[in-house]
Structures are given as structure tokens and as C-alpha cells.
Design a protein around this motif. Structure first.
Motif, mmCIF file in Angstrom:
data_model
loop_
_atom_site.group_PDB
_atom_site.id
_atom_site.type_symbol
_atom_site.label_atom_id
_atom_site.label_comp_id
_atom_site.label_asym_id
_atom_site.label_seq_id
_atom_site.Cartn_x
_atom_site.Cartn_y
_atom_site.Cartn_z
ATOM 1 N N PRO A 1 12.317 45.617 7.996
ATOM 2 C CA PRO A 1 13.090 44.551 7.354
ATOM 3 C C PRO A 1 12.916 43.207 8.054
ATOM 4 C CG PRO A 1 14.518 45.822 8.785
ATOM 5 C CD PRO A 1 13.155 46.455 8.882
ATOM 6 N N THR B 1 14.870 39.166 7.779
ATOM 7 C CA THR B 1 15.845 38.285 7.131
ATOM 8 C C THR B 1 15.396 36.827 7.168
ATOM 9 O OG1 THR B 1 17.064 38.108 9.224
ATOM 10 C CG2 THR B 1 17.773 39.813 7.666
ATOM 11 N N VAL C 1 17.277 40.229 2.359
ATOM 12 C CA VAL C 1 16.396 41.027 3.211
ATOM 13 C C VAL C 1 15.129 41.362 2.430
ATOM 14 C CG1 VAL C 1 16.124 43.135 4.581
ATOM 15 C CG2 VAL C 1 18.368 42.075 4.391
ATOM 16 N N TYR D 1 11.900 44.061 2.763
ATOM 17 C CA TYR D 1 11.320 45.212 3.451
ATOM 18 C C TYR D 1 9.829 45.275 3.119
ATOM 19 C CZ TYR D 1 15.674 47.381 5.026
ATOM 20 O OH TYR D 1 16.852 47.657 5.673
#
Length: 335
Positions: free
Chosen positions: A307, A309, A300, A302
């Protein structure tokens, strides 16, 4: 307790603290005066013996210390008239001052130790975490912070500070909503305030007071009612953990025999097979250019709290981004 009894008890408690602070201040002043007098005696004895009997400064200082401490080896004795006059001064002034200073210093440190045992002292910590409220989970929180090399101190009303001290837990007894209590806990030098069991309303009040005293403080709190979540965030609480919702979701997943619960336990248990690592990006780079530990895999990213993925080795990273990487211990399934 009768109506108003708790308020009267707090007034008496604060009055006792005021008297204690006054007495401590007077004790410190007496010690400072006695130490200054000791300095005068040492200088007068050293310089006086050097001038009156022609001794070196070292021998003169040695004679003065031996005399006022009543050791009196007798290897150096005053033989001239003025040296004997100086001897009377050192004996009558120096010995009394030395004995009184030792007594006051010992009493001061004993008093500070007793205050610490009762949770009425002033913390001397820096970059520590202040934990508000004490219950069964607090000791585990303290241990977890210790595992991360973070000092902590517990603050709550009517704490058995002596019992916590015996367990190696620093504690301050007092109202956590009072500025005086937070200042004794070192709020101005702390880097975090943790509110695990203060109650939603209590957490908001403590957070507002703490931010006034230390605007840069990071505040973490638990939330028991879903409707209070937004209110607590508006109170400048940086991280609000919705405990009831999280607990409900975990238990629901466990009922469904989901391996998600096993995964979470592996992450958070010290003996689990999975670790998560947080990497802060300090220069422009890519995911593939991160200096990760062997076996870590980014999962992940941020950016500004959002966030994503969808990451690949060539995904660009900017300063301030946070990358969460996962690592499975070699003891897990192979292949």
C-alpha cells in the motif's frame, strides 16, 4: 463418548451416505428407464393411430396422452381392427408405465427434499462461498454475503440442517476435512472458502484439501494464535485475519476513547456514515482519471500487495492496481 466412538460414528455416517448415493443412483436409473418407456409408448401410439385410423399426428398424439393418463374423454375412439389392437397395447403398457413413472418421479423429488433438510444432499450452486463451521457469528456472515449478492452454504459435523434450512441457510452435514463432504458442498464450482471457526489446525487441513479439489479457490480464515499466522499463510490461505490481535487493538483503542474505533464501526456497520470502495485498475491511467462515484476520495493505492498513501491526482496507475476510496454520507458533519 467412549474412545474411538467418534471414529465409529463417522464410519457409520459415511456408510449411510454410500447407501444413500447407491439408492439415489438406482432411483435415477429407474426414472430414466420409465421415461424412455413412456417415450416409446407415446411414439408407438401416435404413429400407430395415424396409420391404423388415418388421424392426424396431433390427434393421434392427443388420443395417446388422454388414454395413458386415464382421462378418457371419449371424443376419439378406435374403430378399426388395428386401432383396437393398439388400444390394448397403450392401455396395458402405457397406463402402468405412466402411473409408475409419476410415482417414481414424485418419490425422487421428495427424497431429494428430505436429504436437503438433513444436510445430506449435493449442492447445485456455482460461484458461491462455502463456510466451514457453525456458531453464533455464522448467521451474520451469511447475511453479510447475501447483502453482497453472494450465495453461501454452511458445512460442519452434526449440523441441524433442518433448523438452518428454516432460517433460509443452506447447509451440508459432514466432515469438512473429507473430500466427499466438500464435493457435496460444490467445492469445484465455488469461488471462496471461509473458515471463521474451524480452529487454526482444522483450517489448515481443510484449506489443503480444498486447494487440491479447486486450485483457484480463494480461501479466507481467522487465526486465533499469533504463532499460527505464518503457518496458515503457507497453507495457501489467501487472507488470514488475526482475530485475537485485531480484537485486542480495537478494545485498547476504545479504552483510550479513540475516535478510530468510531471510524471503524462507521465503516463496517451498514447504517454507518462512511463507506469504503475498492476500484480495480484495468488500463493505464492516473488517480485523477479514475471513474469514481460522486463524493469518493482515493486514500490508498495497492500495487502488488504493497500500500501507499502518497497519492495525488497525477499519480500514475497501472493495470492490476487496487485503489481504496472513501465516501462520507451527506448526513455527516458539514463544512
Amino acid at each position: 463418548m467412549r474412545p474411538g466412538g467418534e471414529g465409529k460414528a463417522m464410519v457409520l455416517f459415511e456408510f449411510a451416505l454410500l447407501l444413500q448415493r447407491i439408492r439415489s443412483a438406482l432411483t435415477r436409473r429407474r426414472v430414466a428407464i420409465l421415461v424412455a418407456m413412456m417415450g416409446v409408448v407415446l411414439v408407438a401410439g401416435t404413429v400407430g393411430m395415424h396409420e391404423a385410423q388415418g388421424l392426424s399426428y396431433f390427434d393421434s398424439f392427443y388420443w395417446t396422452v388422454v388414454t395413458i393418463s386415464t382421462i378418457g374423454y371419449g371424443d376419439i375412439v378406435p374403430t378399426t381392427f388395428w386401432a383396437r389392437i393398439l388400444f390394448f397395447f397403450v392401455v396395458f403398457v402405457g397406463i402402468g408405465t405412466f402411473a409408475t413413472a409419476l410415482t417414481e418421479i414424485a418419490a425422487y423429488f421428495m427424497e431429494q427434499k428430505l436429504l436437503q433438510m438433513r444436510g445430506l444432499h449435493r449442492a447445485r450452486m456455482k460461484q458461491h462461498a462455502i463456510i466451514v463451521g457453525y456458531d453464533e457469528s455464522t448467521e451474520e456472515l451469511v447475511r453479510q454475503l447475501q447483502d453482497r449478492d453472494l450465495e453461501s452454504i454452511v458445512v460442519d459435523k452434526d449440523l441441524d440442517a433442518a433448523a438452518l434450512h428454516a432460517k433460509g441457510i443452506a447447509a451440508i452435514s459432514g466432515d469438512p476435512q473429507a473430500s466427499e463432504t466438500l464435493e457435496r458442498a460444490g467445492i469445484k464450482t465455488a469461488n471462496a472458502l471461509v473458515l471463521p471457526s474451524a480452529g487454526d489446525e482444522g483450517a489448515v487441513m481443510v484449506a489443503l484439501k480444498a486447494k487440491q479439489l479447486n486450485p483457484g479457490l480463494r480461501i479466507v480464515a481467522t487465526c486465533t494464535r499469533r504463532e499460527d499466522f505464518d503457518i496458515m499463510r503457507q497453507a495457501h490461505i489467501d487472507v488470514v485475519v488475526p482475530m485475537s490481535r485485531l480484537l485486542g487493538e480495537v478494545l485498547a483503542e476504545a479504552v483510550n476513547e479513540s475516535t478510530i474505533v468510531d471510524f471503524l464501526l462507521d465503516v463496517f456497520e451498514k447504517e454507518g456514515g462512511i463507506d469504503l470502495d475498492e476500484v480495480r485498475v484495468d488500463r493505464p491511467t492516473t488517480v485523477g482519471g479514475l471513474a469514481l462515484k460522486a463524493g469518493e476520495k482515493p486514500i490508498v493505492v495497492y500495487r502488488h500487495g504493497v500500500p501507499t498513501t502518497d497519492i495525488r491526482p497525477d499519480t500514475p496507475l497501472a493495470p492490476g492496481d487496487l485503489v481504496i476510496a472513501i465516501y462520507a454520507h451527506p448526513t455527516g458533519p458539514q463544512g
